[in-house]
Scaffold this motif. Sequence first.
Motif, PDB file in Angstrom:
ATOM      1  N   ALA A 148       0.860  -1.179   0.000  1.00  0.00           N
ATOM      2  CA  ALA A 148       0.000   0.000   0.000  1.00  0.00           C
ATOM      3  C   ALA A 148       0.898   1.232   0.000  1.00  0.00           C
ATOM      4  CB  ALA A 148      -0.907  -0.003   1.235  1.00  0.00           C
ATOM      5  N   THR A 149       0.415   2.306  -0.558  1.00  0.00           N
ATOM      6  CA  THR A 149       1.191   3.537  -0.582  1.00  0.00           C
ATOM      7  C   THR A 149       1.540   3.968   0.839  1.00  0.00           C
ATOM      8  OG1 THR A 149       1.196   5.855  -1.295  1.00  0.00           O
ATOM      9  CG2 THR A 149      -0.910   4.909  -0.638  1.00  0.00           C
ATOM     10  N   SER A 150       2.619   4.685   0.994  1.00  0.00           N
ATOM     11  CA  SER A 150       3.094   5.056   2.326  1.00  0.00           C
ATOM     12  C   SER A 150       2.151   6.012   3.041  1.00  0.00           C
ATOM     13  CB  SER A 150       4.487   5.688   2.237  1.00  0.00           C
ATOM     14  OG  SER A 150       4.485   6.821   1.399  1.00  0.00           O
ATOM     15  N   GLU A 151       1.229   6.642   2.300  1.00  0.00           N
ATOM     16  CA  GLU A 151       0.245   7.520   2.929  1.00  0.00           C
ATOM     17  C   GLU A 151      -0.838   6.728   3.658  1.00  0.00           C
ATOM     18  OE1 GLU A 151       1.323   8.064  -0.203  1.00  0.00           O
ATOM     19  OE2 GLU A 151       2.528   9.842   0.283  1.00  0.00           O
ATOM     20  N   VAL A 152      -0.972   5.440   3.321  1.00  0.00           N
ATOM     21  CA  VAL A 152      -1.972   4.566   3.936  1.00  0.00           C
ATOM     22  C   VAL A 152      -1.345   3.884   5.158  1.00  0.00           C
ATOM     23  CG1 VAL A 152      -3.443   2.555   3.545  1.00  0.00           C
ATOM     24  CG2 VAL A 152      -3.027   4.173   1.701  1.00  0.00           C
ATOM     25  N   PRO A 153      -2.085   3.741   6.259  1.00  0.00           N
ATOM     26  CA  PRO A 153      -1.501   3.106   7.443  1.00  0.00           C
ATOM     27  C   PRO A 153      -0.830   1.766   7.160  1.00  0.00           C
ATOM     28  CG  PRO A 153      -3.577   4.116   8.028  1.00  0.00           C
ATOM     29  CD  PRO A 153      -3.431   4.284   6.544  1.00  0.00           C
ATOM     30  N   ALA A 154      -1.489   0.883   6.404  1.00  0.00           N
ATOM     31  CA  ALA A 154      -0.892  -0.427   6.135  1.00  0.00           C
ATOM     32  C   ALA A 154       0.428  -0.299   5.391  1.00  0.00           C
ATOM     33  CB  ALA A 154      -1.860  -1.294   5.336  1.00  0.00           C
ATOM     34  N   GLY A 155       0.510   0.666   4.485  1.00  0.00           N
ATOM     35  CA  GLY A 155       1.755   0.900   3.765  1.00  0.00           C
ATOM     36  C   GLY A 155       2.837   1.442   4.671  1.00  0.00           C
ATOM     37  N   ARG A 156       2.452   2.346   5.558  1.00  0.00           N
ATOM     38  CA  ARG A 156       3.418   2.915   6.495  1.00  0.00           C
ATOM     39  C   ARG A 156       3.907   1.857   7.477  1.00  0.00           C
ATOM     40  NH1 ARG A 156       0.456   6.671   7.927  1.00  0.00           N
ATOM     41  NH2 ARG A 156      -0.234   6.039   9.998  1.00  0.00           N
ATOM     42  N   TYR A 157       2.977   1.071   8.025  1.00  0.00           N
ATOM     43  CA  TYR A 157       3.375   0.002   8.949  1.00  0.00           C
ATOM     44  C   TYR A 157       4.305  -0.998   8.259  1.00  0.00           C
ATOM     45  CZ  TYR A 157      -0.583   1.560  11.852  1.00  0.00           C
ATOM     46  OH  TYR A 157      -1.464   2.289  12.607  1.00  0.00           O
ATOM     47  N   ARG A 159       6.340  -0.598   5.708  1.00  0.00           N
ATOM     48  CA  ARG A 159       7.679  -0.050   5.497  1.00  0.00           C
ATOM     49  C   ARG A 159       8.452   0.046   6.801  1.00  0.00           C
ATOM     50  NH1 ARG A 159       4.396   1.498   1.652  1.00  0.00           N
ATOM     51  NH2 ARG A 159       5.170   1.877  -0.474  1.00  0.00           N
ATOM     52  N   GLU A 160       7.767   0.341   7.894  1.00  0.00           N
ATOM     53  CA  GLU A 160       8.438   0.376   9.197  1.00  0.00           C
ATOM     54  C   GLU A 160       9.013  -0.994   9.536  1.00  0.00           C
ATOM     55  OE1 GLU A 160       5.566   1.701  12.002  1.00  0.00           O
ATOM     56  OE2 GLU A 160       5.536   3.773  11.270  1.00  0.00           O
TER      57      GLU A 160
END
Length: 260
Positions: A148-157, A159-160
């Motif tokens: 998911a794009t990094s703007e979306v929570p799932a994408g951010r999580y 990448r973390e």
Amino acid sequence: MGTRTRPASLRRAAAALLLLPLAAACGPDGGDGGSSGEGGTTLTVLAAASLTDVFTEAGAAYEEANPGITVRFSFAGSQELAAQVGQGVPADVLVTADAESMAGVEGETGESSVIARNELTIVTPPDNPAGVDALDDLDAEGLRLVLATSEVPAGRYGREILDREGVSVTPVSEEPNVRAVLSKVQLGEADAGLVYVTDATAAGDGVLAVPIPPEQNTQAAYPAAPLDGAGSPEEAADFVAWLGGDEAQALLSDAGFLAP
């Protein structure tokens, strides 16, 4: 001269005119959120895409327990939902998949409360053609990874997690929400993706879930709040309270969500 801010009522009216197709798509009546009339009250709930299946079931349960109230949902990525709230889209309740998105519209909501938590998992097509068994496999040459794009929570999580484990990846696509990631994997357009455990559960045999160990994983919190511009504020607050109650919590648990 400073910039004048339009009153909230005008912003909501303008947003309603611009986004009529969205409102019409949320439910069969096509009306605005929080509407009341001879047919009862309609609550419009903006909810994170990962809640699609369980909230559809929860909405039906709530309607059965509360005659005269219709609950309709608009599902999207949390950042998109927050943007809609900022634009004044007519709605009554907001439920995001992260605290950050909710905090970004703090001036537009009542008090929020976490109703559930979630974790990520790797998903592959059922036959796992790339042989993905762990996070370390996601940087394999030629592997088609979708996030998911990094703007979306799932994408951010996601990448973390990958950054913390030192796994360097270049996704073949970045999707607007976690359900779009799941769809790419189900269609065989990707060898792997990172989604919530609940998305993998909902997909059933359509994907293979490869668990991420707890020490490598992270938890997503799902806050819910009534919107200040709700057409039916009491009913909106009641629905948020119901989400934290036994019946809704049982539905969330059955869908794979973790307790708040």
